[in-house]
Design a protein around this motif. Sequence first.
Motif, PDB file in Angstrom:
ATOM      1  N   TYR A  26       0.846  -1.202   0.000  1.00  0.00           N
ATOM      2  CA  TYR A  26       0.000   0.000   0.000  1.00  0.00           C
ATOM      3  C   TYR A  26       0.881   1.251   0.000  1.00  0.00           C
ATOM      4  CZ  TYR A  26      -4.514  -2.368   0.633  1.00  0.00           C
ATOM      5  OH  TYR A  26      -5.646  -3.118   0.439  1.00  0.00           O
ATOM      6  N   SER A  27       1.928   1.260   0.852  1.00  0.00           N
ATOM      7  CA  SER A  27       2.819   2.428   0.901  1.00  0.00           C
ATOM      8  C   SER A  27       3.508   2.636  -0.441  1.00  0.00           C
ATOM      9  CB  SER A  27       3.895   2.242   1.980  1.00  0.00           C
ATOM     10  OG  SER A  27       3.312   2.211   3.237  1.00  0.00           O
ATOM     11  N   ALA A  28       3.987   1.547  -1.024  1.00  0.00           N
ATOM     12  CA  ALA A  28       4.712   1.659  -2.300  1.00  0.00           C
ATOM     13  C   ALA A  28       3.811   2.264  -3.375  1.00  0.00           C
ATOM     14  CB  ALA A  28       5.223   0.280  -2.736  1.00  0.00           C
ATOM     15  N   VAL A  29       2.563   1.806  -3.449  1.00  0.00           N
ATOM     16  CA  VAL A  29       1.663   2.291  -4.498  1.00  0.00           C
ATOM     17  C   VAL A  29       1.244   3.739  -4.230  1.00  0.00           C
ATOM     18  CG1 VAL A  29      -0.655   1.961  -5.481  1.00  0.00           C
ATOM     19  CG2 VAL A  29       0.890   0.018  -5.228  1.00  0.00           C
ATOM     20  N   LYS A  30       1.106   4.102  -2.955  1.00  0.00           N
ATOM     21  CA  LYS A  30       0.711   5.489  -2.637  1.00  0.00           C
ATOM     22  C   LYS A  30       1.900   6.446  -2.697  1.00  0.00           C
ATOM     23  CE  LYS A  30      -2.503   4.125   0.874  1.00  0.00           C
ATOM     24  NZ  LYS A  30      -2.693   4.281   2.288  1.00  0.00           N
ATOM     25  N   GLY A  31       3.090   5.922  -2.959  1.00  0.00           N
ATOM     26  CA  GLY A  31       4.274   6.779  -3.033  1.00  0.00           C
ATOM     27  C   GLY A  31       4.748   7.236  -1.664  1.00  0.00           C
ATOM     28  N   GLU A  32       4.395   6.492  -0.625  1.00  0.00           N
ATOM     29  CA  GLU A  32       4.791   6.874   0.740  1.00  0.00           C
ATOM     30  C   GLU A  32       5.984   6.044   1.207  1.00  0.00           C
ATOM     31  OE1 GLU A  32       1.227   5.987   2.898  1.00  0.00           O
ATOM     32  OE2 GLU A  32       0.157   7.734   2.086  1.00  0.00           O
ATOM     33  N   GLU A  33       6.755   6.624   2.123  1.00  0.00           N
ATOM     34  CA  GLU A  33       7.834   5.854   2.758  1.00  0.00           C
ATOM     35  C   GLU A  33       7.191   4.822   3.686  1.00  0.00           C
ATOM     36  OE1 GLU A  33      11.273   8.058   4.434  1.00  0.00           O
ATOM     37  OE2 GLU A  33      10.700   7.057   6.303  1.00  0.00           O
ATOM     38  N   PHE A  34       7.748   3.605   3.710  1.00  0.00           N
ATOM     39  CA  PHE A  34       7.182   2.567   4.589  1.00  0.00           C
ATOM     40  C   PHE A  34       8.030   2.418   5.833  1.00  0.00           C
ATOM     41  CE2 PHE A  34       6.816  -1.959   5.888  1.00  0.00           C
ATOM     42  CZ  PHE A  34       5.512  -1.871   6.356  1.00  0.00           C
ATOM     43  N   LYS A  35       7.358   2.492   7.004  1.00  0.00           N
ATOM     44  CA  LYS A  35       8.055   2.295   8.280  1.00  0.00           C
ATOM     45  C   LYS A  35       7.832   0.857   8.710  1.00  0.00           C
ATOM     46  CE  LYS A  35       7.976   6.996  10.148  1.00  0.00           C
ATOM     47  NZ  LYS A  35       7.761   7.667   8.883  1.00  0.00           N
ATOM     48  N   CYS A  36       8.891   0.061   8.607  1.00  0.00           N
ATOM     49  CA  CYS A  36       8.739  -1.379   8.850  1.00  0.00           C
ATOM     50  C   CYS A  36       8.807  -1.682  10.355  1.00  0.00           C
ATOM     51  CB  CYS A  36       9.841  -2.135   8.109  1.00  0.00           C
ATOM     52  SG  CYS A  36       9.628  -3.912   8.252  1.00  0.00           S
ATOM     53  N   ASN A  42      -2.960  -4.577  -9.180  1.00  0.00           N
ATOM     54  CA  ASN A  42      -4.311  -4.479  -8.608  1.00  0.00           C
ATOM     55  C   ASN A  42      -4.446  -3.345  -7.603  1.00  0.00           C
ATOM     56  OD1 ASN A  42      -6.134  -6.601  -9.729  1.00  0.00           O
ATOM     57  ND2 ASN A  42      -4.281  -7.793  -9.336  1.00  0.00           N
ATOM     58  N   LEU A  43      -3.390  -3.075  -6.838  1.00  0.00           N
ATOM     59  CA  LEU A  43      -3.469  -1.946  -5.891  1.00  0.00           C
ATOM     60  C   LEU A  43      -3.486  -0.607  -6.629  1.00  0.00           C
ATOM     61  CD1 LEU A  43      -1.291  -2.851  -2.780  1.00  0.00           C
ATOM     62  CD2 LEU A  43      -3.759  -2.561  -2.895  1.00  0.00           C
ATOM     63  N   ARG A  44      -2.778  -0.537  -7.765  1.00  0.00           N
ATOM     64  CA  ARG A  44      -2.828   0.723  -8.546  1.00  0.00           C
ATOM     65  C   ARG A  44      -4.252   0.957  -9.026  1.00  0.00           C
ATOM     66  NH1 ARG A  44       2.687  -0.924 -11.099  1.00  0.00           N
ATOM     67  NH2 ARG A  44       4.098   0.247  -9.761  1.00  0.00           N
ATOM     68  N   LYS A  45      -4.926  -0.122  -9.481  1.00  0.00           N
ATOM     69  CA  LYS A  45      -6.325   0.018  -9.926  1.00  0.00           C
ATOM     70  C   LYS A  45      -7.206   0.456  -8.766  1.00  0.00           C
ATOM     71  CE  LYS A  45      -6.347  -3.706 -13.275  1.00  0.00           C
ATOM     72  NZ  LYS A  45      -6.605  -5.142 -13.262  1.00  0.00           N
ATOM     73  N   LYS A  46      -6.932  -0.089  -7.582  1.00  0.00           N
ATOM     74  CA  LYS A  46      -7.789   0.174  -6.427  1.00  0.00           C
ATOM     75  C   LYS A  46      -7.549   1.561  -5.818  1.00  0.00           C
ATOM     76  CE  LYS A  46      -8.580  -1.857  -1.837  1.00  0.00           C
ATOM     77  NZ  LYS A  46      -8.431  -3.061  -1.017  1.00  0.00           N
ATOM     78  N   LEU A  47      -6.282   1.979  -5.779  1.00  0.00           N
ATOM     79  CA  LEU A  47      -5.958   3.178  -4.990  1.00  0.00           C
ATOM     80  C   LEU A  47      -5.741   4.438  -5.832  1.00  0.00           C
ATOM     81  CD1 LEU A  47      -3.340   1.631  -2.490  1.00  0.00           C
ATOM     82  CD2 LEU A  47      -5.766   2.038  -2.076  1.00  0.00           C
ATOM     83  N   LEU A  48      -5.377   4.276  -7.115  1.00  0.00           N
ATOM     84  CA  LEU A  48      -4.994   5.497  -7.861  1.00  0.00           C
ATOM     85  C   LEU A  48      -6.076   5.945  -8.841  1.00  0.00           C
ATOM     86  CD1 LEU A  48      -1.239   4.593  -8.640  1.00  0.00           C
ATOM     87  CD2 LEU A  48      -2.160   5.791  -6.651  1.00  0.00           C
TER      88      LEU A  48
END
Length: 317
Positions: free
Chosen positions: A193-203, A311-317
């Motif tokens: 989700y973070s990758a597709v939204k262009g956000e940094e991911f805090k693991c 599929n996440l790009r279709k869902k989120l963008l």
Amino acid sequence: MKNVLIIGATGQIGSELTMKLRAHCPGGNVVAGYIKGAEPKGVLLESGPAEEVDITNPQMIADAVAKYNIDTIYNLAALLSAVAESKPQLAWKIGVGGLYNCLEVSREKGCALFTPSSIGSFGPSTPHDHTPQDTIQRPETIYGVTKVTGEMLSDYYARRFGVDTRSVRFPGLISYVAPPGGGTTDYAVDIYYSAVKGEEFKCPLKPGTFMDMMYMPDALRAAVEIMEADPTRLKHRNSFNIASMSFDPEIIAAKIKEHVPGFKMTYELDPLRQAIADSWPDSLDDSCAREEWDWKPEYDLERMTQDMLVNLRKKLL
Ligand code: AKB
């Protein structure tokens, strides 16, 4: 399997399994069992029957089974590992009390019963690499304790009363459809989700934390195939190791970076999740499932990553 009751049908696995079984059992009833506050919506509601079935209420289970002439129950109600630690009493009530209710209804009405177990049924004294099918199970989480109890109770009902109980030990499940909630492996969904939204991911887990993971289509297929397996070939029942991939945060982040070059991950550790993950196996040996019912995964990390991102790009963008 024709008439199926799915308890927990609006959860991470249930929402997709209900749709898969509706396509798989034409002419049957695949009933979406839900609890108040988690009612089915959209296509899940429109494509078949739905009933309020609280797993802690045996009468509700029995009524739904009688109303739809149910032959198979999928018991998917559970609190996942991290959230269960903050509500251990409720985790036991749902995980073990709820299973007991399902077993009793299955015994009385002759239903087959699927109840997932998990990599969480193992603990720190279990061999961590290529964890065998039959080995030490001394988990240190309440989630794990409910899962081992569930495996043993389900085997007891099969032996003692002839109830057709079957199960698989799910790895962390990754899907773009419904999010998980409160698990230790959730990071492997959140990272996409973070990758597709262009956000940094805090693991929340540190590098080197390996766990088994699986893409949802493989997990759903396992849940259907185990219930349709030839019983004369089954030496085990509750519960089969299944596996498809094992990775740590660095490996999944590097794979995502191949497809999303700007992706960035930093670490913000969650001590509870880290302790749970450290107590779980790094990778399971699933050879018994392969031998006894021809289990075989279809997705590796590369194929799953491509599918998740599309599929996440279709869902989120
Ligand atoms: C969790 O992390 O609690 C679950 C599981 C592996 O059973 N995803």
